[in-house]
Scaffold this motif. Structure first.
Motif, mmCIF file in Angstrom:
data_model
loop_
_atom_site.group_PDB
_atom_site.id
_atom_site.type_symbol
_atom_site.label_atom_id
_atom_site.label_comp_id
_atom_site.label_asym_id
_atom_site.label_seq_id
_atom_site.Cartn_x
_atom_site.Cartn_y
_atom_site.Cartn_z
ATOM 1 N N LYS A 1 0.821 -1.201 0.000
ATOM 2 C CA LYS A 1 0.000 0.000 0.000
ATOM 3 C C LYS A 1 0.862 1.261 0.000
ATOM 4 N N SER B 1 0.899 3.827 -3.318
ATOM 5 C CA SER B 1 0.290 5.159 -3.241
ATOM 6 C C SER B 1 1.331 6.281 -3.327
ATOM 7 N N LYS C 1 -3.231 11.357 -14.155
ATOM 8 C CA LYS C 1 -4.499 11.802 -13.575
ATOM 9 C C LYS C 1 -5.431 12.343 -14.666
ATOM 10 N N ARG D 1 -6.593 9.430 -16.896
ATOM 11 C CA ARG D 1 -7.469 8.526 -16.174
ATOM 12 C C ARG D 1 -8.851 9.152 -15.969
ATOM 13 N N THR D 2 -8.865 10.441 -15.630
ATOM 14 C CA THR D 2 -10.146 11.117 -15.410
ATOM 15 C C THR D 2 -10.973 11.082 -16.689
ATOM 16 N N SER E 1 -12.061 7.369 -17.306
ATOM 17 C CA SER E 1 -12.927 6.757 -16.298
ATOM 18 C C SER E 1 -14.388 7.150 -16.485
ATOM 19 N N GLY F 1 -3.681 2.619 -4.945
ATOM 20 C CA GLY F 1 -3.142 3.879 -5.455
ATOM 21 C C GLY F 1 -3.824 4.265 -6.748
ATOM 22 N N GLU F 2 -3.267 5.241 -7.441
ATOM 23 C CA GLU F 2 -4.023 5.808 -8.555
ATOM 24 C C GLU F 2 -4.073 4.929 -9.797
ATOM 25 N N ALA G 1 -4.959 1.812 -9.528
ATOM 26 C CA ALA G 1 -5.843 0.690 -9.188
ATOM 27 C C ALA G 1 -6.804 0.437 -10.340
ATOM 28 N N CYS G 2 -7.161 -0.818 -10.487
ATOM 29 C CA CYS G 2 -7.863 -1.284 -11.683
ATOM 30 C C CYS G 2 -9.041 -0.409 -12.100
ATOM 31 N N LEU G 3 -8.976 0.042 -13.333
ATOM 32 C CA LEU G 3 -10.047 0.848 -13.901
ATOM 33 C C LEU G 3 -11.289 0.005 -14.146
ATOM 34 N N LEU H 1 -12.538 -2.514 -12.413
ATOM 35 C CA LEU H 1 -12.959 -3.375 -11.303
ATOM 36 C C LEU H 1 -14.475 -3.520 -11.177
#
Ligand code: HEM
Ligand code: SF4
Lengths: 63, 400
Positions: B49, B53, B89, B92-93, B96, B338-339, B341-343, B345
């Motif tokens: 962890k 992170s 970021k 990903r944003t 997502s 952390g950032e 982590a699986c998109l 899931l």
């Protein structure tokens, strides 16, 4: 308890919403909206699960 | 003496790594392996962890696969998974938006239809090949559907996809480069169609999405579509296949699920924890870091062993090694932390839940009828083939 969101870390995928849909909602722009700044009555368990479940460590609870 | 385990070999992960993981957590939690040019193996929950992170200290840019002994440099055109902050970021944003709970939950009817279609081909009492023949069809079809590929292309899509990630039957005459090329051409066609006419599928959404006035470039979009296939197929297939084996090995828990399907989501979390379908991801130190008395040097590789962290007694207690579908809480790291982590899931959870709901509504007995053939992989050491016989809930009573 107050819900604190660190927007710089949040990636908007909404794991929090899957735990506590009454408190968190990802809007159509992919922005997380915290619907209640305070933990609502009786929702502490699900909000705690949401805070712990956030993979980006973007959520915190403060007294 | 320090323990010594072949963390760089598939056989380590295909066998039962539980005892080795326990030894490492207790006696060498930050563990140097000199094979493949050398890397650190991290086995404690808190340390996985901590590293996951801190992307500024532990970068993904040199790749998330374990070192193979060849020199690594950052990809000049990185995919999401090998992008560091701050660019990660923003990307990903943007992406997502297609993976929010609302979007994913809305897919449940399609997922169910696909699962039903696949399970319809299984007859009670007759031996079937389960991993390749049934389970594997589900995630590929769902990704094809997510991308808006028409149903008549699904089989072709699956052949290319299997070959491009190197999991195709060796009998199939298609090299991974050829398959990658064919898929690229196919993706280009899907994108060109959306350029003329947007629909409500993922590609259209990604083409329109903007963050701070920036949208994904054509290359980034292509790289992401390839990443989806690699990240979303075998992972889900192996969760379901190895999860089924866990239920076969724990018949009393299989019975509990048949009797009360509302336990399925918790059972899937336990499968994720106990199996850890993705055994590890790698990070690269950007400066010297001290951890538990060891010095991780700038540039060295750090391998986060999720399977070991997911059996850490500090978090999961005395019963950490046991498979227990009623375990609660279950804060496993099977999807990473952390950032990065699986998109996917929420989608993986949805697919697994619907699969087991439909499977157990039809069949209440699952029996292995032969050997389980595993995939020789360090990262996703799943099931290549397994033959089973499924027994229908009511076939003894002669209802069917
Ligand atoms: C049981 C199934 C799955 C497991 C165990 C799993 C596991 C993981 C893990 C451990 C990571 C972390 C990578 C890192 O930290 O470097 C990850 C990332 C990712 N996964 Fe999954 N995954 C699964 C299913 C899926 C599915 C179904 C999709 C998409 C449809 C998907 C898409 C992705 C993507 C795009 C990333 C990269 C995210 C980023 O770098 O920001 N995964 N996955
Ligand atoms: S789970 Fe975390 S990163 Fe995801 S939307 Fe909620 S707060 Fe943001």
């Amino acid at each position: 308890m107050r819900i604190v969101l660190d927007r710089a870390r949040c990636t908007g995928i909404g794991i929090c919403e899957s735990f506590a849909p009454t408190v968190f909602e990802v809007d159509d722009n992919g922005e997380l909206v915290v619907l209640s700044a305070e933990v609502p009555e009786g929702a502490l368990d699900e909000v705690t699960a949401a805070v712990e479940g956030c993979p980006a460590l973007a959520l915190r609870l403060e007294p | 003496m320090e323990p010594n385990y072949p963390l760089h070999l598939p056989d380590f992960y295909i066998g039962d790594p539980g005892p080795a993981y326990r030894d490492l957590r207790h006696n060498s939690p930050v563990h140097w392996t000199s094979a493949n040019g050398g890397f650190w193996g991290i086995t404690r929950y808190a340390d996985v962890k901590f590293i996951g992170s801190r992307p500024h200290l532990f970068s993904s840019a040199n790749g998330v696969l374990m070192p193979d002994g060849k020199p690594r440099t950052a990809d000049p055109r990185p995919m999401l998974i090998t992008t560091d902050p701050p660019r990660h970021k923003a990307m990903r944003t943007l992406i997502s938006k297609g993976f929010t709970p609302k979007h994913i939950n809305a897919m449940e009817p399609e997922v169910r239809e696909i699962v039903r279609g696949v399970l319809d081909s299984a007859e009670p009492g007759i031996e079937v090949e389960y991993a390749e023949g049934l389970v594997a069809k589900v995630p590929v079809r769902i990704i094809a559907d997510l991308l808006g590929a028409p149903a008549e292309d699904w089989e072709q899509f699956r052949a290319w996809s299997d070959a491009s990630v190197g999991s195709a039957d060796p009998g199939v005459e298609l090299s991974s480069q050829e398959a990658f090329g064919a898929l690229t051409t196919y993706f280009r066609r899907l994108i060109a169609l959306r350029e003329q006419h947007r629909t409500n599928d993922l590609i259209s959404l990604l083409m329109d999405a903007e963050v701070d006035g920036e949208s994904l470039s054509h290359d980034e979009l292509m790289a992401f579509l390839h990443l989806l296939l690699v990240a979303g197929n075998e992972t889900t297939r192996n969760l379901i296949a190895l999860g089924t084996i866990a239920l076969i090995n724990h018949p009393e828990q299989l019975r509990m699920l048949v009797d009360d399907p509302s336990l399925i989501p918790a059972a899937i979390e336990e499968m994720l924890r106990h199996i850890s379908p993705v055994t590890h991801m790698t990070r690269w130190a950007t400066e010297d870091v001290e951890l538990r008395g060891k010095t991780i040097r700038k540039g060295q590789a750090v391998v986060l062993l999720y399977g070991a962290a997911n059996r850490d007694e500090d978090v999961f207690g005395e019963t950490a090694e046991q498979f227990d579908i009623t375990r609660r809480p279950n804060p496993h790291l099977a999807f990473g932390t952390g950032e990065h982590a699986c998109l996917g899931l929420s989608l993986a959870r949805l697919e697994a839940r619907v699969f087991f709901e439909e499977l157990l509504a039809r069949f209440d007995r699952i029996e292995l009828t032969g050997e389980v053939l595993r995939m020789r992989s360090t990262m996703v050491p799943g099931v290549r083939t397994m033959h089973v016989r499924l027994g229908a809930a009511d076939d003894r009573a002669g209802v069917r």
